[in-house]
Design a protein around this motif. Structure first.
Motif, PDB file in Angstrom:
ATOM      1  N   TYR A  91      42.077  27.512  45.176  1.00 27.03           N
ATOM      2  CA  TYR A  91      41.633  28.742  44.501  1.00 27.03           C
ATOM      3  C   TYR A  91      40.542  29.477  45.280  1.00 27.03           C
ATOM      4  O   TYR A  91      40.017  30.490  44.811  1.00 27.03           O
ATOM      5  N   ILE A  92      40.182  28.980  46.459  1.00 29.49           N
ATOM      6  CA  ILE A  92      39.111  29.621  47.229  1.00 29.49           C
ATOM      7  C   ILE A  92      39.497  31.032  47.651  1.00 29.49           C
ATOM      8  O   ILE A  92      38.728  31.983  47.463  1.00 29.49           O
ATOM      9  N   THR A  93      40.672  31.196  48.242  1.00 31.14           N
ATOM     10  CA  THR A  93      41.062  32.523  48.730  1.00 31.14           C
ATOM     11  C   THR A  93      41.193  33.546  47.606  1.00 31.14           C
ATOM     12  O   THR A  93      40.636  34.649  47.708  1.00 31.14           O
ATOM     13  N   PRO A  94      41.916  33.238  46.498  1.00 31.09           N
ATOM     14  CA  PRO A  94      41.990  34.233  45.413  1.00 31.09           C
ATOM     15  C   PRO A  94      40.622  34.611  44.858  1.00 31.09           C
ATOM     16  O   PRO A  94      40.369  35.784  44.568  1.00 31.09           O
ATOM     17  N   THR A  95      39.735  33.627  44.722  1.00 28.80           N
ATOM     18  CA  THR A  95      38.402  33.922  44.181  1.00 28.80           C
ATOM     19  C   THR A  95      37.587  34.740  45.164  1.00 28.80           C
ATOM     20  O   THR A  95      36.887  35.688  44.787  1.00 28.80           O
ATOM     21  N   SER A  96      37.683  34.408  46.455  1.00 30.71           N
ATOM     22  CA  SER A  96      36.977  35.174  47.488  1.00 30.71           C
ATOM     23  C   SER A  96      37.428  36.628  47.494  1.00 30.71           C
ATOM     24  O   SER A  96      36.597  37.548  47.565  1.00 30.71           O
ATOM     25  N   LYS A  97      38.721  36.839  47.428  1.00 33.59           N
ATOM     26  CA  LYS A  97      39.245  38.211  47.444  1.00 33.59           C
ATOM     27  C   LYS A  97      38.825  38.973  46.194  1.00 33.59           C
ATOM     28  O   LYS A  97      38.488  40.162  46.259  1.00 33.59           O
ATOM     29  N   MET A  98      38.824  38.300  45.049  1.00 29.69           N
ATOM     30  CA  MET A  98      38.414  38.955  43.805  1.00 29.69           C
ATOM     31  C   MET A  98      36.961  39.394  43.883  1.00 29.69           C
ATOM     32  O   MET A  98      36.615  40.538  43.531  1.00 29.69           O
ATOM     33  N   VAL A  99      36.092  38.510  44.360  1.00 29.98           N
ATOM     34  CA  VAL A  99      34.669  38.854  44.465  1.00 29.98           C
ATOM     35  C   VAL A  99      34.468  39.994  45.460  1.00 29.98           C
ATOM     36  O   VAL A  99      33.695  40.923  45.218  1.00 29.98           O
ATOM     37  N   ALA A 100      35.175  39.944  46.586  1.00 27.43           N
ATOM     38  CA  ALA A 100      35.043  41.004  47.590  1.00 27.43           C
ATOM     39  C   ALA A 100      35.488  42.349  47.033  1.00 27.43           C
ATOM     40  O   ALA A 100      34.836  43.375  47.252  1.00 27.43           O
ATOM     41  N   GLU A 101      36.602  42.362  46.298  1.00 27.65           N
ATOM     42  CA  GLU A 101      37.115  43.625  45.752  1.00 27.65           C
ATOM     43  C   GLU A 101      36.201  44.175  44.666  1.00 27.65           C
ATOM     44  O   GLU A 101      35.895  45.366  44.631  1.00 27.65           O
ATOM     45  N   TYR A 102      35.754  43.310  43.758  1.00 27.55           N
ATOM     46  CA  TYR A 102      34.966  43.782  42.622  1.00 27.55           C
ATOM     47  C   TYR A 102      33.556  44.199  43.010  1.00 27.55           C
ATOM     48  O   TYR A 102      32.989  45.107  42.424  1.00 27.55           O
ATOM     49  N   THR A 103      32.967  43.515  43.991  1.00 29.00           N
ATOM     50  CA  THR A 103      31.614  43.887  44.415  1.00 29.00           C
ATOM     51  C   THR A 103      31.625  44.977  45.473  1.00 29.00           C
ATOM     52  O   THR A 103      30.610  45.624  45.710  1.00 29.00           O
ATOM     53  N   GLY A 104      32.776  45.185  46.124  1.00 23.59           N
ATOM     54  CA  GLY A 104      32.851  46.136  47.220  1.00 23.59           C
ATOM     55  C   GLY A 104      32.241  45.591  48.502  1.00 23.59           C
ATOM     56  O   GLY A 104      32.053  46.339  49.466  1.00 23.59           O
TER      57      GLY A 104
END
Length: 658
Positions: free
Chosen positions: A365-378
């Motif tokens: 789940y590292i990659t999905p969580t990393s991408k989510m944080v990157a997208e939501y925080t900008g």
């Protein structure tokens, strides 16, 4: 809209964005699993209620993929004690320290989604925020405690939900009110202990600081909280003898976890490890608590210092997804976790236990969580970021490519699949080309291979934008184009206003003019024409007139997703409401206890750079308006602080979160 000094109107860059790809059939990293089965975890204040439907971590029917998603066993959660001396708890502070990164504003719905992904990841503790900072922060922490803090997985796991507080009763009571609805609530309280902080910031004597810390822990315990974490802020620059004293006192008062922060990133790994060792050896009652680390990255040593702490007996490591946080950031969760997964079995002898350290994190789940944080925080990861950077599993050198073709382990110490990045056969060059004739299933499959786990509504939104862009772009869309579209749609959950039409004219002799049409929350389309210093300025002024906002454009950036005249433009903006204006967004800063204007970011993409700019600006305004509506619904006062208070009889203390 006003341009903040230093904001740059970036030109569209036509630089290449390489996406070298390859398939993987190599073996997945082995993970340590406990030999004994674990009974359902006991609730801190009783027994965990049996869920009607336990949460499942995987629905895959492929045995190889299902094995990746298999949850790892962990010792029973008991505050202040871990029965397995080799087990390391992972404390994630992405939603608290991570959100303190300038521009990393998250909505309540985004925070909830990130918290749910952190639970899938299997973090032991989620620090959900700083409840006293503002009514909105309080509501966000409470929502996570009430929802994610009560969602029990099929193996009995449920994360601890922590709230940060300064060492005073009003902060602590507010934190407890926010987290007490969780199955496992925790209060995390702190006060500075270094000489420079006590003298220059707190204006307190060491005796006064000890008394404040002890009273804070006692008060938290009196509220019914039996999971209390105490942090001596700036411990890395504090006198060890004073640390021995204050930590012994808070243990006597009821603290169960002692977090040792290297607040300024000052320590070398051997220094910090030695500090943890000395504290474990010299603090009275140390055997009755868990020692934790919280390392900042000012010298690029946060991960190394955290691992050095683990080597010397720390059994809780505090970190954030992508390493985001104050200044240079925090220890990166993915780096800490994968270092322990790969080296924990052989390189950590010397502390308590056998030295074969392990966590219960599910790395897939590292990659999905990393991408989510990157997208939501900008806040995008640099391409060379360890574990989750775009280049982490890409190879361009001919020698490296030759080695990868013969044996992938020649240049990869872990597989991308092990962290949730499914390269698939399509990355070998044999995959389908995504163009205007592609269907939703093909787009969804490719996004899953890239690590995006989207629900149906989000997939439909991305697919709709995909079809719009594919009609204009010849040659199909590549991976970077798809990722830009996901970023473009990440703010659509709170969409109040939508760009439905735009026309701009500019030139050497004419006045830049733009006509913009927006559809509002009432479903009515409105349009306005405006002039400006350039086409983007004219568009933004027209949008301001339609929506009726007064904001400062603090930053504007644009880049091309790939190369060529038909490249997709990706724009990101950060706005700040004008102080005392109609959309004032003053909140209390956890770092300084002073009021500051909240920042809002937005992203947009399109083959037309003006349209991309408009979409990004409207996305940021939608976040601002949604946040303002929530604050008004919560009955916040004009200052945005409401229940955020100072210590009785004193001006607000300038106290930094560790």
């Amino acid at each position: 809209m006003r341009f903040f000094p230093g904001a740059v109107l970036a030109a569209l860059s036509l630089g290449a964005a390489s996406t070298a790809a390859f398939s993987s059939k190599s073996k997945i990293i082995s993970s340590r699993t406990a030999s004994s089965s674990r009974s359902p975890v006991a609730r801190v204040r009783g027994t965990i209620p049996t869920p009607t439907t336990a949460l499942s971590s995987s629905m895959s029917t492929d045995p190889a993929i299902a094995e990746l998603y298999k949850r790892k066993s962990r010792p029973e959660y008991i505050p202040g004690r871990i029965d397995d001396p080799d087990y390391v708890r992972i404390f994630d502070t992405t939603l608290r320290d991570g959100e303190q990164s300038p521009g990393a504003t998250l909505t309540s719905s985004e925070k909830l989604e990130i918290a749910r992904n952190l639970a899938k990841l299997g973090v032991d503790i989620i620090e959900a925020g700083f409840p006293i900072a503002s009514p909105d922060d309080f509501a966000g922490v409470k929502q996570i405690a009430d929802v994610v803090g009560n969602e029990v997985f099929e193996d009995g796991y449920v994360p601890v939900i922590a709230g940060l507080s300064r060492a005073n009763e009003k902060d602590i009571a507010r934190a407890w009110d926010a987290v007490k609805g969780a199955v496992r609530p925790r209060i995390h309280t702190f006060i500075a202990t270094s000489e420079i902080h006590m003298k220059s910031k707190l204006n307190k004597t060491p005796d006064e600081v000890v008394a404040i810390a002890v009273n804070a822990v006692k008060y938290a315990k009196s509220l019914g909280c039996d999971d209390i974490e105490f942090s001596p802020e700036d411990a890395g620059r504090s006198d060890p003898e004073f640390l021995y004293r204050i930590l012994a006192e808070v243990i006597d008062a009821g603290a169960t976890t002692l977090n040792i922060p290297d607040t300024t990133g000052w320590n070398m790994p051997w220094e910090f490890g030695e500090l943890i060792k000395k504290l474990r050896e010299n603090v009275r009652g140390a055997e009755n608590v868990i020692f934790s680390t919280h390392c900042q990255n000012d010298l690029g040593l946060a991960t190394a210092n955290s691992l050095s702490g683990a080597l010397n007996g720390a059994r809780q490591l505090e970190c954030t997804i992508n390493g985001i946080g104050e200044r240079a950031g925090n220890a990166s969760l993915e780096e800490v976790v994968m270092a322990l997964a790969l080296k924990g079995n052989e390189q950590f002898q010397g502390g308590p236990g056998t030295g074969k350290l392990h966590t219960a994190i599910n790395p897939v789940y590292i990659t999905p969580t990393s991408k989510m944080v990157a997208e939501y925080t900008g806040m995008k990861c640099q391409p060379h970021k360890a574990i989750v950077g775009a280049n982490a599993f890409q190879h361009e050198s001919g020698i490296h490519q030759d080695g990868m073709i013969k044996d992938k382990s020649t240049y990869e110490i872990m597989t991308p699949e092990s962290i949730g990045l499914m390269r698939g056969e399509s990355q070998s060059g044999a995959g389908i080309v995504l163009g205007k004739h592609s269907g939703r299933n093909a787009v969804g499959t490719r996004l899953r291979e890239l690590g995006y786990d989207l629900d149906l509504d989000k997939l439909n939104a991305v697919f709709a934008r995909f079809k719009e862009v594919a009609e204009k772009k010849k040659g199909g869309l590549d991976d970077d184009d798809l990722e830009s579209l996901v970023s473009d749609q990440s703010g659509s959950m709170n969409e109040l206003w939508k760009v439905t039409g735009l026309q701009a004219t500019t030139g050497l002799s004419g006045i830049p003019t733009a006509t913009v049409k927006l559809m509002g929350p009432d479903g009515v389309e409105r349009y306005v024409s405006s002039t400006g210093t350039g086409p983007v300025d004219a568009v933004y002024k027209a949008i301001d007139q339609i929506i009726g906002v007064d904001v400062i454009l603090e930053s504007y950036s644009m880049n091309s997703v790939n190369e060529g005249i038909e490249a997709l433009a990706s724009t990101r903006v950060v706005i700040v409401p004008t102080a005392d204006g109609p959309n004032d967004s003053a909140v209390m800063d956890a770092q300084t206890s002073q009021l500051r204007e909240k920042k809002f970011s937005g992203s947009g993409s399109d083959t037309d750079i003006i349209t991309s700019s408009a979409r990004a600006y409207v996305s940021a305004l939608n976040k601002l308006l949604t946040w303002k509506m929530r604050r008004m619904a919560n009955g916040a006062d004009g200052t945005g602080t409401q229940n955020a208070v100072a210590v009785d009889g004193e001006a607000p203390l300038v106290v930094a979160a560790n």
